[in-house]
Design an enzyme around this catalytic site. Structure first.
Site, short mmCIF file in Angstrom:
data_model
loop_
_atom_site.label_atom_id
_atom_site.label_comp_id
_atom_site.label_asym_id
_atom_site.label_seq_id
_atom_site.Cartn_x
_atom_site.Cartn_y
_atom_site.Cartn_z
N ARG A 124 -2.93 -4.92 -0.65
CA ARG A 124 -3.33 -3.63 -0.06
C ARG A 124 -4.04 -3.93 1.26
O ARG A 124 -5.17 -4.42 1.24
CB ARG A 124 -4.29 -2.89 -0.99
CG ARG A 124 -3.67 -2.34 -2.26
CD ARG A 124 -4.71 -1.53 -3.03
NE ARG A 124 -4.12 -0.72 -4.07
CZ ARG A 124 -4.07 -1.07 -5.36
NH1 ARG A 124 -4.58 -2.23 -5.75
NH2 ARG A 124 -3.52 -0.26 -6.24
N HIS A 163 -21.19 -1.61 -10.07
CA HIS A 163 -21.55 -3.02 -9.84
C HIS A 163 -21.65 -3.78 -11.15
O HIS A 163 -21.14 -4.90 -11.28
CB HIS A 163 -22.87 -3.09 -9.07
CG HIS A 163 -23.37 -4.49 -8.97
ND1 HIS A 163 -22.82 -5.41 -8.12
CD2 HIS A 163 -24.32 -5.16 -9.68
CE1 HIS A 163 -23.43 -6.58 -8.29
NE2 HIS A 163 -24.35 -6.44 -9.22
N ARG A 213 1.82 -4.79 1.85
CA ARG A 213 2.11 -3.36 2.00
C ARG A 213 1.54 -2.88 3.33
O ARG A 213 0.39 -3.15 3.65
CB ARG A 213 1.46 -2.58 0.86
CG ARG A 213 1.64 -1.08 1.03
CD ARG A 213 1.15 -0.31 -0.16
NE ARG A 213 -0.29 -0.20 -0.18
CZ ARG A 213 -0.97 0.40 -1.15
NH1 ARG A 213 -0.31 0.91 -2.19
NH2 ARG A 213 -2.27 0.49 -1.13
N CYS A 237 3.74 -2.25 -9.30
CA CYS A 237 2.41 -2.71 -8.87
C CYS A 237 1.32 -1.70 -9.18
O CYS A 237 0.18 -1.87 -8.77
CB CYS A 237 2.41 -3.07 -7.39
SG CYS A 237 2.88 -1.69 -6.34
N GLU A 269 6.80 5.64 -5.42
CA GLU A 269 5.60 6.28 -5.99
C GLU A 269 5.64 7.79 -5.83
O GLU A 269 4.71 8.49 -6.21
CB GLU A 269 4.33 5.68 -5.38
CG GLU A 269 4.30 5.63 -3.87
CD GLU A 269 3.07 4.90 -3.33
OE1 GLU A 269 2.07 4.75 -4.05
OE2 GLU A 269 3.12 4.50 -2.15
N ASN A 299 0.49 4.43 -10.13
CA ASN A 299 -0.76 5.19 -9.98
C ASN A 299 -0.46 6.53 -9.33
O ASN A 299 -0.94 7.58 -9.77
CB ASN A 299 -1.77 4.42 -9.12
CG ASN A 299 -2.06 3.05 -9.67
OD1 ASN A 299 -1.74 2.77 -10.82
ND2 ASN A 299 -2.65 2.18 -8.87
N ASP A 300 0.34 6.47 -8.26
CA ASP A 300 0.72 7.72 -7.61
C ASP A 300 1.90 8.39 -8.31
O ASP A 300 1.92 9.62 -8.45
CB ASP A 300 1.07 7.47 -6.14
CG ASP A 300 -0.18 7.40 -5.28
OD1 ASP A 300 -1.06 8.26 -5.48
OD2 ASP A 300 -0.29 6.49 -4.44
N ARG A 325 -5.15 11.86 -9.84
CA ARG A 325 -5.60 10.63 -10.49
C ARG A 325 -7.11 10.42 -10.40
O ARG A 325 -7.68 9.55 -11.07
CB ARG A 325 -4.85 9.41 -9.92
CG ARG A 325 -5.11 9.14 -8.46
CD ARG A 325 -4.09 8.17 -7.87
NE ARG A 325 -4.66 6.88 -7.54
CZ ARG A 325 -4.07 5.97 -6.78
NH1 ARG A 325 -2.86 6.19 -6.28
NH2 ARG A 325 -4.63 4.82 -6.53
C1 PEP Z 1 0.22 3.03 -6.80
O1 PEP Z 1 0.22 4.16 -6.32
O2 PEP Z 1 0.62 2.76 -7.95
C2 PEP Z 1 -0.29 1.90 -6.02
C3 PEP Z 1 -0.19 0.66 -6.47
O3 PEP Z 1 -0.88 2.17 -4.83
P1 PEP Z 1 -2.39 2.68 -4.65
O4 PEP Z 1 -3.06 2.57 -5.99
O5 PEP Z 1 -2.97 1.77 -3.61
O6 PEP Z 1 -2.16 4.08 -4.20
MG MG Z 2 -0.03 4.48 -4.19
#
Ligand code: PEP
Ligand code: MG
Length: 574
Positions: free
Chosen positions: A297, A189, A333, A503, A432, A455-456, A466
């Site tokens: 998202r 927070h 998405r 993204c 991803e 990210n994935d 991650r």
């Molecule tokens: C990603 O995987 O990069 C992504 C943007 O999706 P999320 O972080 O929601 O898995």
């Molecule tokens: Mg993802």
């Protein structure tokens, strides 16, 4: 020097105001039978008192922070009105013969632990709410006065063990320069609040609340995650200079807000967009100059409830975002649930490896009615702005074809029902999963665009979870394998006359930005607050320079070498 987690950028120097938080002593002894009623009465009085306090705080928050930030206090009031929670405390007093404060502490502790053990970030935050409310109840039972930040009279750096929503809502924001706390992470927070107030913050400092006293001179460096208490003269001088430099840099970033994401020589323009989770996030996107929404998202629409959202509910949310952003594009998405996010009302299996399991498009293709309802809502909203659809977690062409077949069914149904929609809306996929990145040339035939979800993609390419802090040092966006995959995707899309965005968090990383620009990325979508800094980098380079940086990076063998090279470039153009 104390090292913590850089939670909100910026540098501030000022006097400490240490929020002590009174020592609370809970009487854990048993009470005689005859006192049970008395304890229940103490509990009930404390609940009423807490409610009255929270109503006041909520009103103040509504005035000063806006309706959405005040909602958290409604949630706190609801905890106090939750019959299950309150009855559990009363039963505990009766069955265990314990004091009211002891019962509140024990019952709330159970809930806090339960929420903390959930994988879902959103539910983890609920643990903080319960803790905040129960601390208030306990203080009211004990008649301990609740220290607030409402009457800080001079500009101060707030130092505390942790800051709760009630602390930050009551604080006099004009006087708060920065935060430094013992506890917390980037999504705590305190961190979120500091970023929304645009003040520097360092969290996770372990024991700063013991090391600093009110009145001490403190430097908070929210860029590096460092705090100094009573620094020596030379550090102070050095930081005064850095603070002014940073101030100038912030002003310069703000001035970029309405300028395009274009290279210095004007030969290349990219789209700089924001990632959002709910319609409320659109404001932050626009305030930071987002040219579109590169990732909406939609999971949040499905979370924190006990049934699937209806087509109407979804339509209303998508329409709101489409209208607020129009004519700018928004990429919605489709549901990406599973992995770290579960829906309690869907019968989702316990899996050995949820990130490699029944998630996102895999689940939606097995439960086509869920996907079709969502697609119908998106199609209907497409009349109100510039909407594109994106499927998550695609690993092969067959999945795109199957999802598109459901999209066709949804379109056909709407046509039969005489409901209008944009029949030409673009449909793309998230890249991803490494397999999708490797066969991008095959997948490019099936889509209008790609958006790379780093990210994935990074976690799957490098086999680094991650969410696992023990191996977070191995989670490396600049790993040559990641850069090669990114290049492959961009090149494949361009050969097929399609475009590629990104993204994942990497799109907002200033070190990655020159490389991605040089690789030909068409759209960068990131947390809204990162847009200005990426724009600054893009506008400072010519396209040829960026291409050369990308080529050099691709010929290097280690992330450290790449990082050093780009850091030197950034230092030069700053
Ligand atoms: C990603 O995987 O990069 C992504 C943007 O999706 P999320 O972080 O929601 O898995
Ligand atoms: Mg993802």
């Amino acid at each position: 020097m104390l090292k913590g987690i850089a939670a909100s950028p910026g540098i501030e120097i000022g006097k400490a105001y240490v929020l002590k938080g009174q020592q609370i002593v809970i009487n854990r002894a048993n009470i005689p039978d005859g006192m049970v009623e008395e304890e229940i009465k103490r509990l009930e009085e404390a609940i009423e008192k807490s409610k009255a306090q929270l109503k006041k705080i909520k009103e103040k928050a509504e005035e000063e922070l806006g309706q959405d930030k005040a909602e958290i206090f409604q949630a706190h009031i609801m905890v106090l009105e939750d019959p299950v929670f309150i009855d559990e405390i009363k039963s505990k007093i009766k069955s265990d013969k314990i004091t009211a404060e002891n019962a509140v502490s024990m019952v709330s502790q159970n809930y806090v632990e339960m929420f903390n053990n959930m994988d879902d970030e959103y539910l983890k935050e609920r643990a903080a709410d319960i803790k905040d409310v129960s601390d208030r109840m306990i203080k009211n039972i004990l008649g301990v006065s609740i220290e607030t930040l409402a009457d800080i009279s001079e500009e101060s750096i707030i130092i505390a063990k942790d800051l709760t929503p009630s602390d930050t809502a009551q604080m006099n924001k004009e006087k708060v320069l920065a935060f430094a706390t013992d506890m917390g992470g980037r999504t705590s927070h305190t961190a979120i609040m500091a970023r929304s107030l645009e003040i520097p913050a360092v969290v996770g400092l372990v024991d700063i609340s013991l090391k600093a006293k009110s009145g001490d001179v403190v430097i908070v460096d929210g860029n590096k995650g460092i705090v100094y208490v009573n620094p020596d003269e030379s550090t102070l001088k050095e930081y005064e200079r850095m603070r002014l430099d940073y101030e100038k840099y912030r002003i310069c970033l703000k001035e970029l807000k309405d300028l395009p994401g274009e290279t210095r020589d004007g030969t290349r323009k990219v789209e700089l967009s924001a990632n959002i989770g709910t319609p409320k996030d659109v404001k932050g996107a626009l305030d930071n100059g987002a040219e579109g929404i590169g990732l909406y998202r939609t999971e949040f629409l499905y979370m924190d409830r006990d049934n699937l959202p209806t087509e109407e509910e979804q339509f209303a949310a998508y329409k709101q975002v489409a209208e607020a952003m129009a004519p700018r594009p928004i990429i919605i998405r489709t549901l990406d649930i599973g992995g770290d996010k579960k829906l309690p009302y869907l019968d989702m299996p316990d899996e050995m490896n949820p990130f490699l399991g029944w998630r996102a498009i895999r689940m939606c293709l097995d439960r086509p009615h869920i996907l079709k309802t969502q697609l119908r809502a998106i199609l209907r909203a497409s009349l109100y702005g510039n909407i594109k659809i994106m499927y998550p977690m695609i690993s092969c062409a067959e999945e795109i074809r199957k999802a598109n077949a459901i999209l066709e069914e949804a379109k056909q149904e709407l046509k039969n029902e005489g409901i209008a929609f944009d029949d030409n809306l673009e449909v793309g996929i998230m890249v991803e999963i490494p397999s999708a990145a490797v066969i991008a040339d095959i997948l490019a035939k099936e889509v209008d665009f790609f958006s790379i979800g780093t990210n994935d993609l990074i976690q799957y390419t490098l086999a680094v979870d991650r969410m696992n802090e023990h191996i977070s040092n191995l989670y490396e966006p600049l790993h040559p394998a990641v850069l090669r995959l990114v290049k492959n995707v961009i090149d494949a899309s361009h050969r097929a006359g399609k475009w590629t965005g990104m993204c994942g968090e990497m799109a907002g990383d200033v070190i990655a930005a020159p490389i991605l620009l040089g690789l030909g990325l068409d759209e960068f979508s990131m947390s809204a607050s990162s847009i200005p800094q990426v724009k600054k980098i893009i506008r400072s380079l010519s396209y040829d320079e960026a291409k050369e940086i990308a080529e050099r990076a691709l010929n290097m063998e280690s992330p450290d070498e790449i990082r050093k090279m780009v850091e030197e470039v950034i230092e030069r153009i700053k």
